[in-house]
Write a protein that holds these residues in place. Structure first.
Motif, short mmCIF file in Angstrom:
data_model
loop_
_atom_site.label_atom_id
_atom_site.label_comp_id
_atom_site.label_asym_id
_atom_site.label_seq_id
_atom_site.Cartn_x
_atom_site.Cartn_y
_atom_site.Cartn_z
N ALA A 1 0.83 -1.21 0.00
CA ALA A 1 0.00 0.00 0.00
C ALA A 1 0.87 1.26 0.00
O ALA A 1 0.53 2.24 -0.66
CB ALA A 1 -0.93 0.00 1.21
N LEU A 2 1.98 1.22 0.71
CA LEU A 2 2.89 2.37 0.75
C LEU A 2 3.50 2.62 -0.63
O LEU A 2 3.59 3.77 -1.08
CB LEU A 2 3.98 2.16 1.79
CG LEU A 2 4.96 3.31 1.97
CD1 LEU A 2 4.25 4.58 2.41
CD2 LEU A 2 6.05 2.92 2.98
N ARG A 3 3.92 1.56 -1.31
CA ARG A 3 4.49 1.73 -2.67
C ARG A 3 3.44 2.33 -3.61
O ARG A 3 3.75 3.24 -4.39
CB ARG A 3 4.99 0.39 -3.21
CG ARG A 3 6.34 -0.02 -2.67
CD ARG A 3 6.90 -1.23 -3.42
NE ARG A 3 6.07 -2.42 -3.27
CZ ARG A 3 6.17 -3.28 -2.27
NH1 ARG A 3 7.06 -3.08 -1.32
NH2 ARG A 3 5.39 -4.33 -2.21
N ALA A 4 2.22 1.85 -3.54
CA ALA A 4 1.14 2.39 -4.39
C ALA A 4 0.89 3.85 -4.05
O ALA A 4 0.70 4.69 -4.95
CB ALA A 4 -0.12 1.56 -4.23
N TRP A 5 0.88 4.18 -2.77
CA TRP A 5 0.66 5.56 -2.33
C TRP A 5 1.78 6.46 -2.85
O TRP A 5 1.52 7.57 -3.33
CB TRP A 5 0.60 5.62 -0.81
CG TRP A 5 0.39 7.01 -0.27
CD1 TRP A 5 -0.79 7.67 -0.14
CD2 TRP A 5 1.41 7.90 0.20
NE1 TRP A 5 -0.57 8.92 0.39
CE2 TRP A 5 0.77 9.08 0.62
CE3 TRP A 5 2.78 7.79 0.34
CZ2 TRP A 5 1.47 10.16 1.14
CZ3 TRP A 5 3.47 8.88 0.85
CH2 TRP A 5 2.82 10.03 1.25
N GLN A 6 3.03 6.01 -2.75
CA GLN A 6 4.17 6.80 -3.22
C GLN A 6 4.07 7.04 -4.73
O GLN A 6 4.37 8.14 -5.20
CB GLN A 6 5.49 6.10 -2.87
CG GLN A 6 5.79 6.14 -1.39
CD GLN A 6 6.95 5.24 -1.00
OE1 GLN A 6 7.25 4.25 -1.66
NE2 GLN A 6 7.61 5.59 0.11
N GLN A 7 3.65 6.03 -5.47
CA GLN A 7 3.49 6.21 -6.92
C GLN A 7 2.40 7.24 -7.22
O GLN A 7 2.57 8.08 -8.11
CB GLN A 7 3.15 4.89 -7.58
CG GLN A 7 4.31 3.92 -7.61
CD GLN A 7 3.92 2.56 -8.15
OE1 GLN A 7 2.75 2.25 -8.32
NE2 GLN A 7 4.92 1.72 -8.40
N ARG A 8 1.30 7.20 -6.47
CA ARG A 8 0.24 8.20 -6.68
C ARG A 8 0.74 9.59 -6.35
O ARG A 8 0.43 10.55 -7.06
CB ARG A 8 -0.98 7.87 -5.83
CG ARG A 8 -1.74 6.65 -6.29
CD ARG A 8 -3.08 6.51 -5.59
NE ARG A 8 -3.01 6.48 -4.14
CZ ARG A 8 -2.83 5.37 -3.43
NH1 ARG A 8 -2.70 4.19 -4.03
NH2 ARG A 8 -2.79 5.42 -2.10
N GLN A 9 1.53 9.72 -5.29
CA GLN A 9 2.06 11.03 -4.91
C GLN A 9 3.04 11.55 -5.96
O GLN A 9 3.03 12.74 -6.31
CB GLN A 9 2.75 10.95 -3.54
CG GLN A 9 1.81 10.65 -2.39
CD GLN A 9 0.75 11.71 -2.20
OE1 GLN A 9 1.04 12.89 -2.16
NE2 GLN A 9 -0.49 11.29 -2.08
#
Length: 86
Positions: free
Chosen positions: A60-68
């Protein structure tokens, strides 16, 4: 008669401020204490559940970082406008 104070200015954007305010950063799971596992091979061992939760958090953190990063790239593109040459 007291006068009302104006609202404070919005905070400056820093690296820790998310670009997507409605997309909060995932929080890591709480690590179980050393005394929380009974070491008897339980079906739902707290250590195994923690490892599963940790793997889900990291994904979830990797996906969040990509969105950011995508939001930051869009923000930079919208700020950069080509200059007109005279």
């Amino acid at each position: 008669m007291p006068t009302s104070m104006p609202p404070p200015p919005p905070p400056a954007r820093t690296m820790s401020t998310p670009l997507l305010p409605l997309d909060p950063q995932p929080q890591p799971p709480s690590k179980p204490g050393n005394d929380e596992c009974c070491h008897s091979g339980c079906t739902f061992c707290v250590l195994e559940m923690y490892q599963e939760d940790l793997a889900a958090y990291e994904e979830a953190l990797r996906a969040w970082q990509q969105r950011q990063q995508a939001a930051a790239a869009r923000a930079v593109q919208s700020v950069r406008k080509p200059r007109k040459r005279a």
